[in-house]
Write a protein that holds these residues in place. Structure first.
Motif, PDB file in Angstrom:
ATOM      1  N   LEU A 249      21.596 -13.534 -50.833  1.00 54.21           N
ATOM      2  CA  LEU A 249      21.483 -12.420 -49.896  1.00 54.21           C
ATOM      3  C   LEU A 249      20.544 -12.872 -48.791  1.00 54.21           C
ATOM      4  N   VAL A 250      21.031 -12.863 -47.548  1.00 53.52           N
ATOM      5  CA  VAL A 250      20.338 -13.520 -46.446  1.00 53.52           C
ATOM      6  C   VAL A 250      19.873 -12.495 -45.429  1.00 53.52           C
ATOM      7  N   ALA A 251      18.580 -12.553 -45.100  1.00 50.59           N
ATOM      8  CA  ALA A 251      18.057 -11.700 -44.035  1.00 50.59           C
ATOM      9  C   ALA A 251      18.608 -12.182 -42.698  1.00 50.59           C
ATOM     10  N   ASN A 252      18.891 -11.242 -41.812  1.00 51.76           N
ATOM     11  CA  ASN A 252      19.534 -11.618 -40.542  1.00 51.76           C
ATOM     12  C   ASN A 252      19.436 -10.487 -39.547  1.00 51.76           C
ATOM     13  N   ASN A 253      19.548 -10.824 -38.282  1.00 49.59           N
ATOM     14  CA  ASN A 253      19.660  -9.830 -37.223  1.00 49.59           C
ATOM     15  C   ASN A 253      21.145  -9.673 -36.901  1.00 49.59           C
TER      16      ASN A 253
END
Length: 694
Positions: free
Chosen positions: A578-582
């Protein structure tokens, strides 16, 4: 992967769009063109309902689940149809010549549609550079990851931190079936599904509507396919704005829905559906259209209001002539009150409040908007002069036919809605246009729904006139549907006063003077006048949403550097990451393309408290212990930073200040980089790592 390589994938796509529905169509007694014309609509009933049921039963979404459900539904439908055989016997199919004309008429539609798709999209796996594409790609990735394609849980894209909400996932479920059946990337599947809808589903649906309007006309069937893909506003307009793939699917089904209403109201000519069968299918068609996109239901209501009103008024006239005026007045009044009451209720219903609240400022004068509607040039698109001319001729033909006058009124109704959104669009009009987000593009897409059959009527009437000139005979009467009678063959005495002469002319020139050949001649002239059905203009419309700027600055969602980074991104990230992203920098789409989960899967859905905290403070992971606690609760261990080259003017870009880190921010390990695109691991949250106080 080339376009030639994906031809088998396109065939699989067509099979999923048509196959389940075709089996059900034959099971319920439809035959020939009615079966194939209704097939996509019934497929869109089976696929999303299967997804909902599979979720309830805990079954993972797969082609086998859909095939099993289709088999069960078809068997049950066949049994019910057999039991009700006396009430609704199977419909007789059209003559082979009509079916052959329809099949051949599909070929130019497929050829034109394929050309526009190939030239407009560029490469089969090209990503759509649009705002709505963020949601749609994420929805596809979510279905493939979770195995759940239910519309009841699609609104939040699997975001476990927020309550699930409804979103029509018919298009998404079908597209993932293509991915699961062929193994192609989601971008390729999305492009091919959109293309097959445009070049096959929409023409088939239009053919069924035209068939119900004019009867067994080989001429009409031969030209409908090419005409249906010539209009810019639909289907190509919805590929060049949004991108509105679910809307595309829904409106492509709408002509078949109108054809069914013509059967139910006894306004169809030589009906191939059946009144009782149509009335039984009506609620199922509504459900299918709602699963594609709910505003398709409202589009159907707008267009079908006119044939239904025509049927009610004809019923009232018959009662009045029978001396039962009071009952006629009461019936018409009750019907009007029911419609107005239902509309008033829906206009105030909380479930549509958010949809109605969208604001799109008017951008032109009412006079200009009317002109655009008449010239099939909404939203500043190029005017389709020649095609619009034959549509106007078709409107005159429809009015003279009397039973088709509703078609002219329906075109006027859809044009009115477009004019309101394009030139007025204020809070006081939202109760009329709010069900389409008060969006002129969505309402403009409704125009071809009536303009296509009008243009077909115009072409076939011009062919009648041409035949009369060749035969030196009067053209068929205005009350005769165009394209159904050979000029000079009805009354032989019309040719130099001798019946035998008429028969002789028919014998010598039968091929040249048939309505079908003459209609094809007119269609060929139209092709020359329109530069082959406006393929250039329509290609440009589609290409606008797939183009990547040479120097990405304002409208590029995923640029070339980011595309080149995808293989490395896939290699570095675990499958369950699960990847943090804008979501505004294209990272959401990048993660969807490599089948990895994004912390923020869209740019505009509700976020949990933990998500909001990370959006604002993730860059403080090495200094703020609360960041790691929130990340641990959510399962976030990575950060993807992409290039901010999409809509930099939008203030929502600034809602994620904590997702831009620099070398001076402790707690982040750089795993991979290409240019300014970077993938980090959240090392600050490793067990045993100290967190420096602020």
């Amino acid at each position: 992967m080339s376009w030639l390589d994906v031809v088998p994938v396109a065939l699989v796509t067509a099979a999923w769009l048509i196959g389940p529905g075709a089996a059900l169509s034959y099971a319920i007694g439809l035959r020939g063109l009615s079966a194939w014309g209704m097939a996509p609509t019934l497929s869109m009933l089976i696929v999303p309902l299967t997804a909902v049921l599979a979720d309830v039963l805990g079954l993972r979404w797969s082609p086998f689940v859909v095939l099993g459900a289709t088999a069960v539904v078809v068997v049950l439908a066949a049994v019910v149809s057999l039991l009700l055989r006396r009430i609704a016997p199977p419909r007789a199919t059209d003559p082979r010549r009509v079916l052959a004309a329809a099949a051949l008429g599909l070929l130019p539609a497929i050829a034109i549609g394929w050309y526009v798709l190939v030239q407009g999209v560029g490469q089969p796996d090209q990503l759509s550079q649009t705002y709505d594409a963020i949601f749609h790609y994420s929805a596809l990735a979510h279905i493939l990851d979770s195995g759940n394609a239910s519309s009841m849980a699609m609104g939040t894209l699997g975001n476990v931190a927020t309550p699930t909400t409804f979103y029509p996932a018919g298009w998404h479920g079908l597209t993932t079936l293509v991915v699961l059946s062929t193994g192609v990337p989601i971008a390729t599947a999305a492009n091919l599904v959109a293309g097959v809808i445009s070049m096959l589903v929409w023409p088939l649906s239009c053919m069924l509507l035209v068939r119900q309007l004019v009867g067994r006309s080989t001429a009409a069937m031969a030209v409908t396919g090419a005409v249906s893909v010539a209009f810019t506003a639909f289907p190509w307009g919805l590929l060049g704005f949004g991108v509105l793939w679910p809307n595309l699917l829904g409106l492509a089904l709408a002509p078949a829905g109108v054809a069914m209403v013509l059967a139910a109201t006894s306004l169809a000519r030589e009906d191939v559906i059946g009144r009782r069968r149509a009335m039984a299918l009506a609620p199922l068609v509504v459900v299918a259209c709602a699963f594609a996109h709910p505003n398709t239901v409202f589009s159907l209501i707008v267009v079908c209001l006119f044939p239904i009103a025509t049927s009610v008024l004809r019923w009232a006239v018959r009662l009045r002539r029978a001396g039962r005026t009071g009952r006629a007045v009461t019936g018409v009044s009750v019907a009007a009150l029911l419609f107005l009451g239902a509309w008033a209720y829906v206009a105030r219903a909380p479930m549509f409040a958010e949809v109605r609240s969208h604001v799109w400022p008017p951008f032109e004068t009412p006079a200009r908007a009317v002109g655009e509607a008449l010239l099939s040039a909404p939203n500043g698109k190029p005017a389709l002069w020649a095609l619009s001319l034959v549509a106007v001729i078709g409107a005159v033909v429809a009015w003279r036919l009397r039973t088709s006058r509703w078609l002219v009124a329906a075109f006027a109704g859809t044009a009115f809605l477009y004019v309101v959104t394009a030139s007025i669009n204020r809070p006081s009009t939202q109760f009329i246009t709010g069900y389409w987000y008060n969006d002129s593009f969505r309402l403009a897409a409704m125009l071809p729904l009536t303009a296509v059959p009008l243009a077909v009527l115009g072409i076939t009437r011009l062919a009648d006139r041409l035949g009369a000139l060749i035969a030196k005979a009067p053209a068929p009467a205005a009350t005769v549907p165009p394209g159904t009678v050979t000029a000079g063959a009805v009354e032989g005495r019309a040719v130099e006063g001798r019946a035998v002469e008429g028969r002789a002319v028919v014998g010598r020139r039968s091929l040249l003077r048939t309505p079908t050949v003459l209609s094809l001649v007119v269609l060929a002239v139209l092709a020359l006048a329109t530069k082959f059905f406006y393929v250039g203009a329509n290609t440009d419309i589609v290409a606008g949403t797939y183009a990547v700027e040479d120097v990405p600055q304002r409208s590029t969602l995923v640029d070339r550097t980011e595309m080149e980074f995808l293989p490395e991104l896939e290699a570095e990230l675990p499958e369950d990451a699960l990847v943090a992203n804008n979501p505004w920098d294209g990272s959401t789409v990048m993660l969807a393309e490599v089948s990895r989960r994004a912390l923020f899967p869209h740019a505009n859905i509700p976020w949990s408290t933990e998500q909001q905290y990370l959006a604002a403070n993730l860059d403080d992971a090495g200094r703020d212990p609360e960041v790691c606690r929130a990340a641990e609760r959510l399962g976030v261990h990575y950060l993807l930073m992409a290039n901010r080259t999409f809509w930099p003017h939008d203030a929502r870009n600034n809602d994620y200040p904590g997702l831009r880190v620099s070398a001076s921010d402790p707690g982040f390990e750089l795993l991979a980089q290409k240019g300014t695109v970077k993938l980090y691991r959240l090392s600050a949250c490793d067990a045993g790592n100290p967190v420096t106080s602020r």
